[in-house]
Design a protein around this motif. Structure first.
Motif, short mmCIF file in Angstrom:
data_model
loop_
_atom_site.label_atom_id
_atom_site.label_comp_id
_atom_site.label_asym_id
_atom_site.label_seq_id
_atom_site.Cartn_x
_atom_site.Cartn_y
_atom_site.Cartn_z
N LEU A 1 -29.36 2.26 -40.89
CA LEU A 1 -28.37 3.26 -40.49
C LEU A 1 -29.01 4.63 -40.29
CD1 LEU A 1 -25.39 2.24 -42.79
CD2 LEU A 1 -25.44 2.11 -40.30
N LEU A 2 -29.91 5.00 -41.19
CA LEU A 2 -30.57 6.29 -41.05
C LEU A 2 -31.47 6.34 -39.81
CD1 LEU A 2 -31.42 7.01 -44.79
CD2 LEU A 2 -29.76 8.21 -43.36
N GLU A 3 -32.13 5.23 -39.51
CA GLU A 3 -32.95 5.18 -38.30
C GLU A 3 -32.08 5.31 -37.05
OE1 GLU A 3 -35.25 1.61 -38.53
OE2 GLU A 3 -36.52 2.40 -40.14
N ALA A 4 -30.91 4.68 -37.05
CA ALA A 4 -29.98 4.81 -35.92
C ALA A 4 -29.50 6.25 -35.78
CB ALA A 4 -28.80 3.87 -36.11
N PHE A 5 -29.23 6.89 -36.91
CA PHE A 5 -28.80 8.28 -36.90
C PHE A 5 -29.89 9.18 -36.31
CE2 PHE A 5 -28.59 12.33 -39.35
CZ PHE A 5 -27.44 12.84 -38.76
N LEU A 6 -31.13 8.96 -36.73
CA LEU A 6 -32.23 9.76 -36.20
C LEU A 6 -32.44 9.52 -34.70
CD1 LEU A 6 -34.84 9.64 -39.08
CD2 LEU A 6 -33.53 11.60 -38.29
N ARG A 7 -32.29 8.27 -34.27
CA ARG A 7 -32.40 7.98 -32.83
C ARG A 7 -31.32 8.72 -32.06
NH1 ARG A 7 -33.56 2.78 -34.64
NH2 ARG A 7 -31.41 2.15 -34.27
N ASP A 8 -30.09 8.75 -32.60
CA ASP A 8 -29.00 9.49 -31.94
C ASP A 8 -29.33 10.98 -31.85
OD1 ASP A 8 -27.51 7.21 -31.58
OD2 ASP A 8 -26.16 7.59 -33.28
N LEU A 9 -29.86 11.53 -32.94
CA LEU A 9 -30.23 12.96 -32.92
C LEU A 9 -31.34 13.22 -31.91
CD1 LEU A 9 -30.20 13.91 -36.70
CD2 LEU A 9 -28.47 14.41 -34.97
N GLU A 10 -32.31 12.33 -31.86
CA GLU A 10 -33.40 12.48 -30.90
C GLU A 10 -32.87 12.40 -29.47
OE1 GLU A 10 -36.79 13.03 -31.01
OE2 GLU A 10 -36.46 13.55 -33.11
N GLY B 1 -17.71 24.91 -32.17
CA GLY B 1 -17.66 23.66 -32.93
C GLY B 1 -18.88 22.81 -32.68
N ARG B 2 -19.33 22.77 -31.45
CA ARG B 2 -20.53 22.00 -31.10
C ARG B 2 -21.76 22.57 -31.80
NH1 ARG B 2 -20.35 22.50 -25.76
NH2 ARG B 2 -18.91 20.76 -25.63
N GLU B 3 -21.89 23.91 -31.75
CA GLU B 3 -23.02 24.55 -32.43
C GLU B 3 -22.97 24.31 -33.94
OE1 GLU B 3 -23.96 28.63 -31.45
OE2 GLU B 3 -23.03 28.35 -29.48
N ALA B 4 -21.77 24.41 -34.51
CA ALA B 4 -21.63 24.18 -35.96
C ALA B 4 -22.02 22.77 -36.32
CB ALA B 4 -20.19 24.48 -36.40
N ALA B 5 -21.64 21.79 -35.49
CA ALA B 5 -21.99 20.40 -35.77
C ALA B 5 -23.50 20.21 -35.72
CB ALA B 5 -21.30 19.48 -34.77
N LEU B 6 -24.16 20.80 -34.73
CA LEU B 6 -25.61 20.66 -34.63
C LEU B 6 -26.34 21.34 -35.79
CD1 LEU B 6 -26.18 21.12 -30.79
CD2 LEU B 6 -26.26 19.01 -32.12
N VAL B 7 -25.86 22.50 -36.19
CA VAL B 7 -26.48 23.20 -37.31
C VAL B 7 -26.29 22.44 -38.60
CG1 VAL B 7 -26.35 25.27 -38.74
CG2 VAL B 7 -26.42 25.49 -36.27
N SER B 8 -25.12 21.87 -38.79
CA SER B 8 -24.86 21.15 -40.04
C SER B 8 -25.68 19.87 -40.15
CB SER B 8 -23.37 20.82 -40.18
OG SER B 8 -22.97 19.89 -39.20
N LEU B 9 -26.14 19.33 -39.02
CA LEU B 9 -26.98 18.13 -39.05
C LEU B 9 -28.37 18.42 -39.58
CD1 LEU B 9 -26.03 16.49 -35.67
CD2 LEU B 9 -25.34 15.78 -37.95
N LYS C 1 -17.90 14.52 -33.21
CA LYS C 1 -17.55 14.58 -34.62
C LYS C 1 -17.85 13.27 -35.33
CE LYS C 1 -12.67 13.75 -33.69
NZ LYS C 1 -11.33 14.29 -33.85
N TYR C 2 -18.12 12.21 -34.56
CA TYR C 2 -18.46 10.92 -35.17
C TYR C 2 -19.97 10.72 -35.30
CZ TYR C 2 -13.59 10.04 -34.20
OH TYR C 2 -12.23 10.13 -34.18
N LEU C 3 -20.75 11.66 -34.81
CA LEU C 3 -22.21 11.54 -34.85
C LEU C 3 -22.74 11.33 -36.26
CD1 LEU C 3 -24.90 11.66 -33.29
CD2 LEU C 3 -24.85 14.13 -33.60
N PRO C 4 -22.25 12.05 -37.28
CA PRO C 4 -22.84 11.86 -38.62
C PRO C 4 -22.35 10.62 -39.37
CG PRO C 4 -21.27 13.67 -38.66
CD PRO C 4 -21.39 13.22 -37.24
N LEU C 5 -21.50 9.81 -38.77
CA LEU C 5 -20.99 8.64 -39.48
C LEU C 5 -22.08 7.68 -39.97
CD1 LEU C 5 -17.66 7.71 -37.67
CD2 LEU C 5 -18.00 8.77 -39.92
#
Length: 128
Positions: free
Chosen positions: A39-48, A119-127, A2-6
C-alpha cells in the motif's frame, strides 16, 4: 484528490494491527507488513505520478526505503531533515488555512476557484 492519502492511511492502520500471541502470529504479522508495504509503495507511485513530492521529501523517502542500513550520522541527518521538512510543511499548511479563512470571509466572484486551489495546495503540503 481527497482520496489520494487513502492507501497511506490504510497502511498505517494495518501497521498498527497486533496479532494475538499464539502459534503462527509471526506469519500473520509478516502478512500484514507485506500488505502495508504494498500500500505504501502504491501511495508513493501515486505521489510520483502527480509530482507531489518536493526533492527533499523524495530524497528522504528514498533514503528511508533503502535496503542498506544507515550509519548513525546518516540516520541523524535524515531525522533532522525530516523534522525540518515537517516544520516547513506545518507552517505552509497554517498559511494556506489562514488564506482559506480570508477567502471565505471575502465575498468575491472567483471565491470557488481560490478555495479549490487552496485546498489542492493544502492537500499537497499535508502529504509531505
Amino acid at each position: 484528490q481527497k482520496y489520494l492519502p487513502l492507501p497511506f492511511l490504510r497502511a498505517e492502520l494495518i501497521l498498527r494491527i497486533q496479532p494475538e500471541e499464539a502459534a503462527g502470529c509471526h506469519d500473520v504479522r509478516l502478512k500484514h507488513l507485506r500488505h502495508a508495504a504494498a500500500l505504501l509503495e502504491a501511495f508513493l507511485r501515486d505521489l510520483e505520478a502527480r509530482r507531489a513530492l518536493r526533492a527533499e521529501a523524495r530524497a528522504g523517502w528514498e533514503e528511508a526505503c533503502a535496503d542498506r542500513p544507515l550509519d548513525a550520522a546518516a540516520s541523524r541527518t535524515l531525522k533532522v531533515s525530516r523534522l525540518r521538512a515537517a516544520s516547513r510543511a506545518k507552517k505552509a499548511l497554517e498559511a494556506l488555512e489562514a488564506r482559506a479563512r480570508g477567502a471565505a470571509a471575502a465575498a468575491s466572484a472567483d471565491r470557488d476557484d481560490g478555495d479549490e486551489e487552496a485546498g489542492r495546495e493544502a492537500a499537497l503540503v499535508s502529504l509531505e
